[in-house]
Design an enzyme around this catalytic site. Structure first.
Site, short mmCIF file in Angstrom:
data_model
loop_
_atom_site.label_atom_id
_atom_site.label_comp_id
_atom_site.label_asym_id
_atom_site.label_seq_id
_atom_site.Cartn_x
_atom_site.Cartn_y
_atom_site.Cartn_z
N LYS A 197 43.24 42.33 31.31
CA LYS A 197 43.87 43.55 31.19
C LYS A 197 44.66 43.55 29.80
O LYS A 197 45.77 42.92 29.85
CB LYS A 197 44.68 44.02 32.37
CG LYS A 197 45.02 45.64 32.17
CD LYS A 197 46.48 45.75 32.95
CE LYS A 197 47.67 45.79 32.07
NZ LYS A 197 47.79 46.70 30.99
N GLU A 271 53.69 33.20 30.92
CA GLU A 271 54.44 32.65 29.58
C GLU A 271 55.07 34.07 29.49
O GLU A 271 54.70 35.01 29.27
CB GLU A 271 53.04 32.55 28.66
CG GLU A 271 53.52 31.77 27.58
CD GLU A 271 54.17 32.64 26.30
OE1 GLU A 271 55.43 32.81 26.42
OE2 GLU A 271 53.29 33.20 25.81
N CYS A 305 57.38 35.78 21.30
CA CYS A 305 58.03 35.18 22.40
C CYS A 305 59.06 33.95 22.12
O CYS A 305 59.97 33.90 22.49
CB CYS A 305 57.37 34.91 23.51
SG CYS A 305 55.76 34.00 23.00
N GLU A 402 66.68 39.13 25.11
CA GLU A 402 65.41 38.94 24.14
C GLU A 402 65.27 40.47 23.56
O GLU A 402 65.13 41.31 24.34
CB GLU A 402 64.11 38.70 24.89
CG GLU A 402 63.04 38.82 23.86
CD GLU A 402 61.83 38.20 24.79
OE1 GLU A 402 61.53 38.47 25.73
OE2 GLU A 402 61.15 37.17 24.06
P1 ADP Z 1 56.44 43.90 27.06
O1 ADP Z 1 57.66 43.61 27.39
O2 ADP Z 1 55.92 42.60 25.95
O3 ADP Z 1 55.86 45.20 26.86
P2 ADP Z 1 55.48 43.62 29.44
O4 ADP Z 1 55.81 42.45 30.55
O5 ADP Z 1 55.93 44.75 29.69
O6 ADP Z 1 55.63 43.24 28.06
O7 ADP Z 1 53.63 43.75 29.57
C1 ADP Z 1 52.80 42.99 29.52
C2 ADP Z 1 51.53 43.31 30.34
O8 ADP Z 1 51.87 43.51 31.65
C3 ADP Z 1 51.02 44.53 29.60
O9 ADP Z 1 49.62 44.54 29.76
C4 ADP Z 1 51.63 45.60 30.98
O10 ADP Z 1 50.52 46.67 31.23
C5 ADP Z 1 51.53 44.64 32.13
N1 ADP Z 1 52.11 45.30 33.20
C6 ADP Z 1 53.43 45.80 32.95
N2 ADP Z 1 53.95 45.71 34.52
C7 ADP Z 1 53.18 45.23 35.22
C8 ADP Z 1 53.24 44.90 36.53
N3 ADP Z 1 54.19 45.56 37.31
N4 ADP Z 1 52.30 44.04 37.20
C9 ADP Z 1 51.39 43.62 36.41
N5 ADP Z 1 51.34 43.93 34.94
C10 ADP Z 1 52.12 44.68 34.39
#
Ligand code: ADP
Length: 498
Positions: A197, A271, A305, A402
């Site tokens: 995904k 990660e 990161c 961060e």
């Molecule tokens: P960033 O802060 O780098 O945007 P996120 O941690 O919000 O990163 O998102 C990283 C990935 O996790 C994306 O593919 C996002 O769609 C997915 N994501 C966001 N919320 C959830 C969740 N509750 N469970 C699983 N995946 C999620």
């Protein structure tokens, strides 16, 4: 549209000319709901194209396809050398289409097309080539047990390294193609099947990569690509028929993944975030340390990161050094990713622009002073000025949290003693930099730092063969290198009475 005005290859224009679909069981399909969502060009804020909005029902379909490919074959019957050949082919195809991938990445993510081609695409290809080689080298051990409590017994034991099964892989937007390669290559080498995904902000290069898997001849259902939002990620992490979830993203979402994975105790690797210390001693080679320490937080517009965002500088050179870093930062060329001379592109989204500028306002309200930068750059696109903050305190959010933008907080220190404690004073433990000409000190400090990667007289030094991952709240497990094979295999011990 955004794309027509840019100088992109016809193949890229064509790729984004229609609605993009999900790859499930070897077929390109719409989301079950029929819904789509837009993806935007961060240099202009204009829509690039629409992408299928995958959700729980699509997750079920993709998991079922991956399960079939894993249990019934042909993936479970594919030989290691066939896997090797197929995975290698992905690396070759990536290099053949490097320019197309780089332009698409620059368009969707905002990073410089030169970096996208020279780093992102080149590295992604290398990751597939590297793990292609691993497919034929995953081996167990033979063990001669003694079983002392059964006198006279004779045993023979060996271990098998078997794939974990159906793997869900959820990735972020900062290195869309590279993150896909980090996840897919070792999982496939070890014989797993996958549902990937991509992040909702940057789904396009993963979808183009999906086309390569079809073209290379991967069996249906081995690689499924499901575009969507956090709810689709959550459904994958919670799914009872998924054996492992691998996640790269924020620590906050990482904790949600752990929670969601509890139902069937699927394996989890993470990660996550960082607030990495980059330490400069007065005896460092400043000609290397100044640009190196600037790039530690400027690279990818600070959306790394591992970004070295807490810059510890020995007191005697603090003024000179921070001025040097500020001067370097103020001279980088800001512009759209598709301009090959751009050094600093826009942030990925309006949301990130708002987030980063609000940290800057808060930091300055808290008493920090910007040696350079301090706010938004221009008034169109999601650009932020590279910013060097001094006069910071430990309790400020710009020092603790961060930010994920081109912002560094510079902190003076007086001695090696106590330095590691200050550097380790964070919930994170992803990376660190040390700049000094004193070789003993470099190794002494490297040992004291609680982080998964330590760079000495360099920063952002990555290689596919070198394991990468976090201490503390920066993650679970190690990717890259031989360690990633451990993440995607489980060990079976077979005990034979002779
Ligand atoms: P960033 O802060 O780098 O945007 P996120 O941690 O919000 O990163 O998102 C990283 C990935 O996790 C994306 O593919 C996002 O769609 C997915 N994501 C966001 N919320 C959830 C969740 N509750 N469970 C699983 N995946 C999620």
């Amino acid at each position: 549209t955004a794309v027509a005005e840019q100088t992109v290859r016809p193949a890229v224009r064509e790729f984004v000319s229609g609605t993009k679909q999900l790859l499930i069981g070897g077929q390109w399909v719409n989301a079950a709901s029929g819904r789509t969502f837009p993806t935007f060009d961060p240099a202009t804020g204009e829509k690039i194209t629409e992408v299928a909005h995958g959700a729980a029902e699509d997750v079920d379909r993709a998991v079922a396809a991956a399960r079939r490919a894993f249990e019934d074959g042909p993936w479970s019957r594919t030989t290691p050398s066939e896997r090797q050949r197929l995975i290698w082919r992905i690396g070759d195809l990536l290099l053949e289409r490097a320019e197309q991938f780089a332009q698409l990445e620059a368009l969707d993510n905002g990073k410089s097309v030169a970096v996208a081609q020279g780093v992102d695409v080149a590295w992604a290809a290398d990751i597939f080539h590297y793990y292609a080689g691993w497919a034929t080298k995953i081996e167990g051990r033979t063990i001669t047990p003694s079983v002392p409590w059964i006198p006279g017994s004779q045993w023979h034991a060996y271990t098998l390294r078997e794939p974990v099964g159906v793997c869900a892989q959820i990735i972020p937007w900062n290195f869309p193609l590279v993150m896909a390669a980090f996840k897919l290559a070792p999982a496939l080498a070890a014989g797993n099947t996958v549902i990937l995904k991509p992040a909702e902000q940057t789904p396009l290069t993963a979808l183009l990569l999906g086309e390569l898997f079809c073209e290379a001849g991967f069996p249906d259902g081995v690689v499924n690509i499901l575009t969507g939002f956090g709810d689709a990620g959550a459904a994958l992490a919670a799914h009872d028929d998924v054996d492992k979830v691998a996640f790269t993203g924020s620590t906050e979402v990482g904790k949600k993944i752990v929670d969601a994975a509890k139902g069937n105790l699927k394996k989890v690797s993470l990660e996550l975030g960082g607030k990495s210390p980059n330490i400069v001693f007065a005896d460092a080679d400043l000609e290397a340390a100044i640009p190196g320490s600037a790039n530690a937080w400027l690279f990818n517009h600070g959306q790394c990161c591992v970004a070295g965002t807490r810059l510890f500088v020995e007191e005697s050179i603090f003024e000179e050094f921070t001025q040097g870093v500020a001067e370097f930062a103020s001279q980088v060329k800001i512009g759209p990713g598709l301009d090959p001379t751009t050094q600093l592109g826009p942030l990925v989204s309006q949301e990130q622009l708002d987030r980063v500028t609000s940290y800057l306002r808060q930091g300055i309200a808290d008493g920090a002073r910007a040696l350079t930068g301090g706010g938004r750059h221009g008034d169109s696109g999601y650009y932020v000025e590279p910013t060097v903050l001094v006069d910071v305190r430990d309790d400020m959010s710009v020092v603790r949290e961060e930010i994920f933008g081109p912002v560094v907080a510079a902190i003076p220190f007086s001695a090696e003693e106590g330095l590691a404690a200050a550097a380790n004073n964070t919930e994170y433990g992803l990376a660190a930099g040390i700049w000094t000409r004193d070789i003993s000190r470099a190794h002494r400090v490297a040992k004291q730092i609680k982080a998964g990667s330590v760079w000495v007289n360099c920063y952002n030094g990555f290689d596919t063969a070198i394991p990468f991952g976090g201490y503390k709240q920066s993650g679970w497990g190690r990717e890259l290198g031989a360690e990633a094979i451990d993440l995607y295999t489980q060990t079976k011990a077979v005990n034979v009475a002779l």
